[in-house]
Design an enzyme around this catalytic site. Structure first.
Site, PDB file in Angstrom:
ATOM      1  N   SER A   8      32.133  52.092 -18.124  1.00 44.90           N
ATOM      2  CA  SER A   8      32.514  50.140 -17.513  1.00 44.90           C
ATOM      3  C   SER A   8      32.023  50.311 -16.297  1.00 44.90           C
ATOM      4  O   SER A   8      33.161  50.789 -15.084  1.00 44.90           O
ATOM      5  CB  SER A   8      33.526  50.097 -18.730  1.00 44.90           C
ATOM      6  N   HIS A  31      27.987  51.194 -18.658  1.00 40.77           N
ATOM      7  CA  HIS A  31      28.683  49.857 -19.448  1.00 40.77           C
ATOM      8  C   HIS A  31      28.654  48.639 -18.121  1.00 40.77           C
ATOM      9  O   HIS A  31      29.442  48.430 -18.194  1.00 40.77           O
ATOM     10  CB  HIS A  31      29.687  50.123 -20.734  1.00 40.77           C
ATOM     11  N   ASP A  33      30.037  44.622 -18.768  1.00 41.21           N
ATOM     12  CA  ASP A  33      30.508  43.379 -19.755  1.00 41.21           C
ATOM     13  C   ASP A  33      30.261  42.357 -19.271  1.00 41.21           C
ATOM     14  O   ASP A  33      30.881  41.542 -17.979  1.00 41.21           O
ATOM     15  CB  ASP A  33      32.504  43.987 -19.969  1.00 41.21           C
ATOM     16  N   MET A  35      31.504  38.462 -19.533  1.00 41.47           N
ATOM     17  CA  MET A  35      32.552  37.475 -19.754  1.00 41.47           C
ATOM     18  C   MET A  35      32.430  36.844 -19.656  1.00 41.47           C
ATOM     19  O   MET A  35      32.424  36.041 -18.325  1.00 41.47           O
ATOM     20  CB  MET A  35      33.611  37.975 -19.319  1.00 41.47           C
ATOM     21  N   HIS A  64      27.383  44.738 -23.103  1.00 33.18           N
ATOM     22  CA  HIS A  64      28.565  44.227 -23.955  1.00 33.18           C
ATOM     23  C   HIS A  64      28.683  42.673 -23.249  1.00 33.18           C
ATOM     24  O   HIS A  64      29.096  42.314 -23.138  1.00 33.18           O
ATOM     25  CB  HIS A  64      30.123  44.799 -23.374  1.00 33.18           C
ATOM     26  N   MET A  66      30.619  39.527 -24.041  1.00 33.03           N
ATOM     27  CA  MET A  66      31.737  38.971 -24.112  1.00 33.03           C
ATOM     28  C   MET A  66      31.821  37.142 -24.316  1.00 33.03           C
ATOM     29  O   MET A  66      31.890  37.250 -23.292  1.00 33.03           O
ATOM     30  CB  MET A  66      32.680  39.645 -24.456  1.00 33.03           C
ATOM     31  N   MET A 135      36.237  47.842 -30.875  1.00 30.32           N
ATOM     32  CA  MET A 135      37.283  47.452 -29.728  1.00 30.32           C
ATOM     33  C   MET A 135      38.347  48.331 -30.099  1.00 30.32           C
ATOM     34  O   MET A 135      39.211  47.645 -31.464  1.00 30.32           O
ATOM     35  CB  MET A 135      37.774  45.871 -29.638  1.00 30.32           C
ATOM     36  N   GLY A 140      38.636  41.694 -23.240  1.00 34.26           N
ATOM     37  CA  GLY A 140      38.637  40.554 -22.154  1.00 34.26           C
ATOM     38  C   GLY A 140      39.271  41.351 -20.644  1.00 34.26           C
ATOM     39  O   GLY A 140      38.310  40.482 -19.458  1.00 34.26           O
ATOM     40  N   GLY A 143      42.085  47.858 -18.121  1.00 35.72           N
ATOM     41  CA  GLY A 143      43.672  49.163 -18.084  1.00 35.72           C
ATOM     42  C   GLY A 143      44.219  49.123 -19.152  1.00 35.72           C
ATOM     43  O   GLY A 143      45.001  48.426 -18.535  1.00 35.72           O
ATOM     44  N   ASP A 173      35.859  51.340 -27.225  1.00 35.46           N
ATOM     45  CA  ASP A 173      35.591  50.095 -25.893  1.00 35.46           C
ATOM     46  C   ASP A 173      37.290  49.899 -25.631  1.00 35.46           C
ATOM     47  O   ASP A 173      37.587  48.603 -26.870  1.00 35.46           O
ATOM     48  CB  ASP A 173      34.938  49.662 -26.029  1.00 35.46           C
ATOM     49  N   GLY A 174      37.691  49.770 -24.879  1.00 31.53           N
ATOM     50  CA  GLY A 174      39.073  49.649 -24.772  1.00 31.53           C
ATOM     51  C   GLY A 174      40.154  50.366 -24.325  1.00 31.53           C
ATOM     52  O   GLY A 174      40.589  51.525 -25.709  1.00 31.53           O
ATOM     53  N   GLY A 175      41.013  51.214 -23.183  1.00 32.63           N
ATOM     54  CA  GLY A 175      41.929  52.360 -23.643  1.00 32.63           C
ATOM     55  C   GLY A 175      41.848  53.305 -23.921  1.00 32.63           C
ATOM     56  O   GLY A 175      42.431  54.380 -23.710  1.00 32.63           O
ATOM     57  N   GLY A 195      36.227  52.876 -18.210  1.00 31.34           N
ATOM     58  CA  GLY A 195      36.344  51.996 -17.053  1.00 31.34           C
ATOM     59  C   GLY A 195      37.488  53.027 -16.409  1.00 31.34           C
ATOM     60  O   GLY A 195      36.971  53.024 -15.306  1.00 31.34           O
ATOM     61  N   SER A 196      38.639  52.150 -16.312  1.00 32.03           N
ATOM     62  CA  SER A 196      39.646  52.669 -15.420  1.00 32.03           C
ATOM     63  C   SER A 196      39.940  53.700 -15.182  1.00 32.03           C
ATOM     64  O   SER A 196      40.034  54.253 -14.640  1.00 32.03           O
ATOM     65  CB  SER A 196      40.631  51.500 -15.943  1.00 32.03           C
TER      66      SER A 196
HETATM   67  C1  DX5 Z   1      37.358  44.927 -22.449  1.00 29.50           C
HETATM   68  C2  DX5 Z   1      35.653  45.725 -21.992  1.00 29.50           C
HETATM   69  C3  DX5 Z   1      35.741  47.011 -21.104  1.00 29.50           C
HETATM   70  C4  DX5 Z   1      37.078  47.239 -20.535  1.00 29.50           C
HETATM   71  C5  DX5 Z   1      37.763  48.684 -20.769  1.00 29.50           C
HETATM   72  O1  DX5 Z   1      37.084  43.789 -22.323  1.00 29.50           O
HETATM   73  O2  DX5 Z   1      35.266  45.387 -23.066  1.00 29.50           O
HETATM   74  O3  DX5 Z   1      34.673  47.636 -21.482  1.00 29.50           O
HETATM   75  O4  DX5 Z   1      35.645  47.281 -19.263  1.00 29.50           O
HETATM   76  O5  DX5 Z   1      38.295  48.899 -19.260  1.00 29.50           O
HETATM   77  P1  DX5 Z   1      39.265  50.054 -19.815  1.00 29.50           P
HETATM   78  O6  DX5 Z   1      38.438  51.909 -19.915  1.00 29.50           O
HETATM   79  O7  DX5 Z   1      40.324  50.291 -18.313  1.00 29.50           O
HETATM   80  O8  DX5 Z   1      40.710  49.809 -21.149  1.00 29.50           O
HETATM   81 ZN    ZN Z   2      33.748  46.878 -22.977  1.00 30.42          ZN
END
Ligand code: DX5
Ligand code: ZN
Length: 219
Positions: A8, A31, A33, A35, A64, A66, A135, A140, A143, A173-175, A195-196
């Protein structure tokens, strides 16, 4: 289905997105995002940035959305050339029409569910989608801490997808990180957004390979 990793760019430097794409030549997807500060309390980027990114990389974009009105905006991302466009079930008012428009424009169609949204009501839509995104944080922000509470739903989603022929990809997706990716793979995910864990690493390409190896061991 082989394990796929979708880093991401939310965790990359937004002033250097082309470099962020080039840093991960081994990524299956990028990916993106999107928003809108309405569906989620954060604002990122939109169609013009996606159009520029499409010119800057040959890695397919996994968009993605959002956003509050995906029915209005999603087809344009597919028409622009995104490889995959995912809309949120909580936001779409006409998901069948929108998913069909995404596919008609030549992209893969994805449906995303927030952590508290059950998967069972969407079983009849499995024929309309190419990917189901669960998710594993509240959407949103990058990290955030992985939510283990989603794992039972992931297992149920895997069973539903398999009972419908197994072609639908299952994305988390997420963490997602070296600490959590094995749990996700074991529960049935096959596409992993990180992402992170990728852009926070000293060597993003190497982080992807480490994640891939961990996921492959459990899938
Ligand atoms: C959060 C996003 C994710 C985000 C994930 O709402 O949809 O794609 O970038 O980031 P990490 O992998 O750091 O949780
Ligand atoms: Zn995402």
């Amino acid at each position: 289905m082989a394990v796929q990793i979708s880093p991401s760019i939310l965790s990359a430097d937004f002033a250097r997105l082309a470099e962020a794409a080039a840093a991960v030549p081994n990524a299956d997807w990028l990916h993106v995002d999107v928003m809108d500060n309405h569906f989620v309390p954060n604002l990122t980027l939109g169609l013009p940035v996606v159009e520029s990114l499409l010119k800057a990389t040959s890695t397919p974009l996994d968009c993605h959305l959002m956003i509050e009105d995906p029915d209005r905006w999603a087809p344009a991302y597919a028409e622009a050339g995104a490889g995959s466009v995912t809309i949120h079930a909580e936001a779409a008012k006409a998901p069948v029409r929108t998913l069909r428009q995404i596919r008609a424009a030549g992209a893969r169609a994805g449906l995303a569910l927030n952590p508290a949204t059950p998967v069972e009501p969407y079983e009849d839509l499995l024929g309309e989608i190419d990917m189901l995104l669960l998710m594993t944080v509240e959407p949103g922000f990058g990290g955030q801490k992985f939510l283990d509470v989603v794992l039972p739903k992931l297992r149920r989603a895997r069973a539903l997808v398999d009972s419908h022929g197994g072609q639908v990809w299952l994305q988390v997706d997420g963490g997602v990180s070296a600490e959590t990716i094995e749990r996700c793979a074991e529960a049935g995910a096959d596409v992993f957004v990180a992402g992170s864990a990728v852009y926070g690493a000293e060597d993003p390409a190497r982080a992807i390979e480490e994640l891939r190896t961990l996921a492959e061991k459990k899938s």
